[in-house]
Design a protein around this motif. Structure first.
Motif, short mmCIF file in Angstrom:
data_model
loop_
_atom_site.label_atom_id
_atom_site.label_comp_id
_atom_site.label_asym_id
_atom_site.label_seq_id
_atom_site.Cartn_x
_atom_site.Cartn_y
_atom_site.Cartn_z
N ASN A 104 1.21 -1.68 8.28
CA ASN A 104 2.40 -1.84 7.43
C ASN A 104 2.02 -2.37 6.05
O ASN A 104 2.52 -1.89 5.03
CB ASN A 104 3.38 -2.81 8.10
CG ASN A 104 4.31 -2.12 9.08
OD1 ASN A 104 5.36 -1.62 8.72
ND2 ASN A 104 3.90 -2.10 10.34
N TYR A 105 1.14 -3.35 6.02
CA TYR A 105 0.72 -3.94 4.74
C TYR A 105 -0.03 -2.92 3.89
O TYR A 105 0.17 -2.84 2.67
CB TYR A 105 -0.15 -5.16 5.01
CG TYR A 105 -0.63 -5.87 3.77
CD1 TYR A 105 0.24 -6.16 2.73
CD2 TYR A 105 -1.96 -6.26 3.65
CE1 TYR A 105 -0.20 -6.81 1.59
CE2 TYR A 105 -2.41 -6.92 2.52
CZ TYR A 105 -1.52 -7.19 1.50
OH TYR A 105 -1.97 -7.84 0.37
N THR A 106 -0.88 -2.12 4.52
CA THR A 106 -1.64 -1.11 3.78
C THR A 106 -0.73 -0.05 3.16
O THR A 106 -0.85 0.28 1.98
CB THR A 106 -2.67 -0.45 4.71
OG1 THR A 106 -3.52 -1.46 5.26
CG2 THR A 106 -3.51 0.56 3.95
N PHE B 191 0.22 0.73 -0.82
CA PHE B 191 0.01 2.07 -1.39
C PHE B 191 1.25 2.56 -2.14
O PHE B 191 1.17 2.96 -3.30
CB PHE B 191 -0.37 3.05 -0.28
CG PHE B 191 -0.59 4.45 -0.76
CD1 PHE B 191 -1.80 4.82 -1.30
CD2 PHE B 191 0.42 5.40 -0.69
CE1 PHE B 191 -2.01 6.11 -1.76
CE2 PHE B 191 0.22 6.69 -1.15
CZ PHE B 191 -1.00 7.04 -1.68
N VAL B 192 2.40 2.52 -1.48
CA VAL B 192 3.61 3.03 -2.13
C VAL B 192 4.08 2.07 -3.23
O VAL B 192 4.68 2.51 -4.22
CB VAL B 192 4.72 3.28 -1.10
CG1 VAL B 192 4.33 4.40 -0.15
CG2 VAL B 192 5.05 2.03 -0.30
N ASP B 193 3.79 0.78 -3.08
CA ASP B 193 4.18 -0.18 -4.11
C ASP B 193 3.42 0.07 -5.40
O ASP B 193 4.00 0.08 -6.49
CB ASP B 193 3.97 -1.60 -3.63
CG ASP B 193 4.26 -2.63 -4.72
OD1 ASP B 193 5.45 -2.86 -5.01
OD2 ASP B 193 3.30 -3.20 -5.28
N GLY C 58 -8.95 -10.85 6.10
CA GLY C 58 -9.94 -10.06 5.38
C GLY C 58 -9.80 -8.58 5.63
O GLY C 58 -9.91 -7.76 4.71
N LEU C 59 -9.53 -8.22 6.89
CA LEU C 59 -9.31 -6.81 7.22
C LEU C 59 -8.07 -6.27 6.52
O LEU C 59 -8.07 -5.14 6.00
CB LEU C 59 -9.17 -6.66 8.74
CG LEU C 59 -9.01 -5.25 9.29
CD1 LEU C 59 -10.23 -4.40 8.95
CD2 LEU C 59 -8.82 -5.29 10.82
N GLY C 60 -7.02 -7.08 6.47
CA GLY C 60 -5.80 -6.66 5.78
C GLY C 60 -6.00 -6.49 4.29
O GLY C 60 -5.55 -5.50 3.69
N GLN C 61 -6.70 -7.44 3.67
CA GLN C 61 -6.91 -7.36 2.23
C GLN C 61 -7.86 -6.22 1.86
O GLN C 61 -7.70 -5.58 0.81
CB GLN C 61 -7.48 -8.69 1.71
CG GLN C 61 -6.51 -9.85 1.79
CD GLN C 61 -5.24 -9.61 1.00
OE1 GLN C 61 -5.25 -8.99 -0.05
NE2 GLN C 61 -4.12 -10.11 1.52
N ALA D 229 -6.03 0.94 -0.56
CA ALA D 229 -4.75 1.59 -0.88
C ALA D 229 -4.41 1.42 -2.35
O ALA D 229 -3.93 2.36 -3.00
CB ALA D 229 -3.64 1.00 0.00
N ARG D 230 -4.66 0.24 -2.90
CA ARG D 230 -4.35 0.00 -4.31
C ARG D 230 -5.31 0.74 -5.24
O ARG D 230 -4.99 0.95 -6.41
CB ARG D 230 -4.40 -1.50 -4.60
CG ARG D 230 -3.23 -2.28 -4.00
CD ARG D 230 -3.21 -3.70 -4.53
NE ARG D 230 -2.02 -4.42 -4.10
CZ ARG D 230 -2.02 -5.42 -3.23
NH1 ARG D 230 -3.17 -5.81 -2.69
NH2 ARG D 230 -0.90 -6.02 -2.90
#
Length: 259
Positions: A59-61, A65-67, A197-200, A206-207
Motif C-alpha cells: 500500500n505504501y509503495t 507512486f501515484v502521489d 527499511g524495506l518500506g522506504q 516508486a518515487r
C-alpha cells in the motif's frame, strides 16, 4: 557532555540462538508469532516477506507512486499552454499556488489529523483518503475544458483549483495512516527497523519511477492526442483504483505489537 550522561535503562542480555532460520508458512499468524519469538537483531529478510508485513508495504509503495505522479503533474499542467490543455500560468503564479497547497496541507495535517483518525479509525481514513485520488485527477481535464471555453483563469477555474487543493489535503492524510499500519505490522521491536527499511526502499523505487512515467505519459497523451490528450489521467485513475483495492486488504484494526 556525553561523559556526564548516565544510563537510565537497564541493559538486557539477549539469549543466544543456535538456529534462527525461518521459513514462510501458509498462516500469517504463525509467521508473526515466530518472528516475535526471535530476539536477535539480524533477522533474515526472507522471514519478513509475509502477508501481514507485505500488504502495508505494498500500500505504501503504490501510494508513493501515484502521489509523486500527481505532484509532478501539478506544475507541469499549470505551465502547459492553454492550446495544449493546460492553464498557461506564469512561474510566479505557479509558485504561489504550490506554496498555498503546501501551507494549507501542512496546517490541516498538523491540527486535524489526530482528531480525524481517532474519529474514523486508521483503515477507514486511509480508504477515504485514497478514494480522493480519482476526483483529484478528474479536476485536470475539467480545468482544461474550462480554460478552452473561457480562455482565462476566472472564478470557475479558481474554484476547481481550490477543490483540487481540498482533495489533495484529504489524500495526504493517507501517508500518516499507512505509517501506522507499517509500524503495527512489526511483530516485535527487533524487526521494526528492517520493516521500515524495506518500506522506504520500496517507496524510493516508486518515487524514482513515478515522475518519469507520469511526465512521459503526459507528453505522449498531448502529442498524439490520445483520448483527447487525457490518457495520462485515465491510466493514473486506474492505478488509483488498484490502490483502493489494496487498501481494502489492510486489517480492520491495528493490533499492538508484542514488546
Amino acid at each position: 557532555m556525553l561523559f556526564f550522561l548516565e544510563e537510565t535503562l537497564s541493559t538486557k542480555r539477549r539469549p543466544k540462538l543456535t538456529s534462527a532460520i525461518l521459513s514462510v508458512s501458509s498462516d500469517p499468524d504463525d509467521d508473526r508469532e515466530a518472528l516475535a519469538q526471535i530476539s536477535k537483531a539480524n533477522v533474515p529478510l526472507r522471514s519478513l516477506l509475509i502477508p501481514t508485513v507485505m500488504i502495508p508495504i505494498a500500500n505504501y509503495t503504490m501510494l508513493c507512486f501515484v502521489d509523486i505522479a500527481l505532484k509532478v503533474l501539478l506544475p507541469l499542467f499549470f505551465s502547459t499552454p492553454v492550446y495544449l490543455g493546460g492553464l498557461g500560468l506564469t512561474p510566479s503564479s505557479i509558485g504561489s499556488w504550490l506554496a498555498l497547497f503546501g501551507i494549507v496541507d501542512g496546517v490541516i495535517q498538523a491540527l486535524f489529523f489526530p482528531k480525524i483518525v481517532g474519529w474514523l479509525g486508521p483503515k477507514r481514513l486511509f480508504c477515504v483518503s485514497v478514494s480522493c485520488f480519482a476526483p483529484a485527477m478528474l479536476v485536470f481535464p475539467i480545468m482544461s475544458w474550462l480554460m478552452e471555453t473561457r480562455g482565462t483563469v476566472d472564478r470557475a477555474v479558481t474554484f476547481a483549483l481550490l477543490s483540487q487543493l481540498l482533495l489533495i489535503v484529504i489524500w495526504d492524510m493517507s501517508f500518516a495512516s499507512v505509517f501506522m499500519f507499517i509500524t503495527a505490522s512489526a511483530p516485535s521491536k527487533n524487526v521494526l527497523g528492517a520493516i521500515n527499511g524495506l518500506g522506504q526502499t520500496s517507496a524510493s523505487v516508486a518515487r524514482a519511477v513515478g515522475p518519469a512515467l507520469a511526465t512521459s505519459l503526459f507528453a505522449f497523451s498531448k502529442e498524439h492526442n490520445v483520448l483527447n490528450g487525457n490518457a495520462v489521467y485515465v491510466i493514473l485513475i486506474i492505478l488509483g483504483g488498484g490502490l483502493r483495492w489494496l487498501a481494502s486488504q489492510l486489517p480492520d484494526e491495528i493490533k499492538d505489537r508484542d514488546e
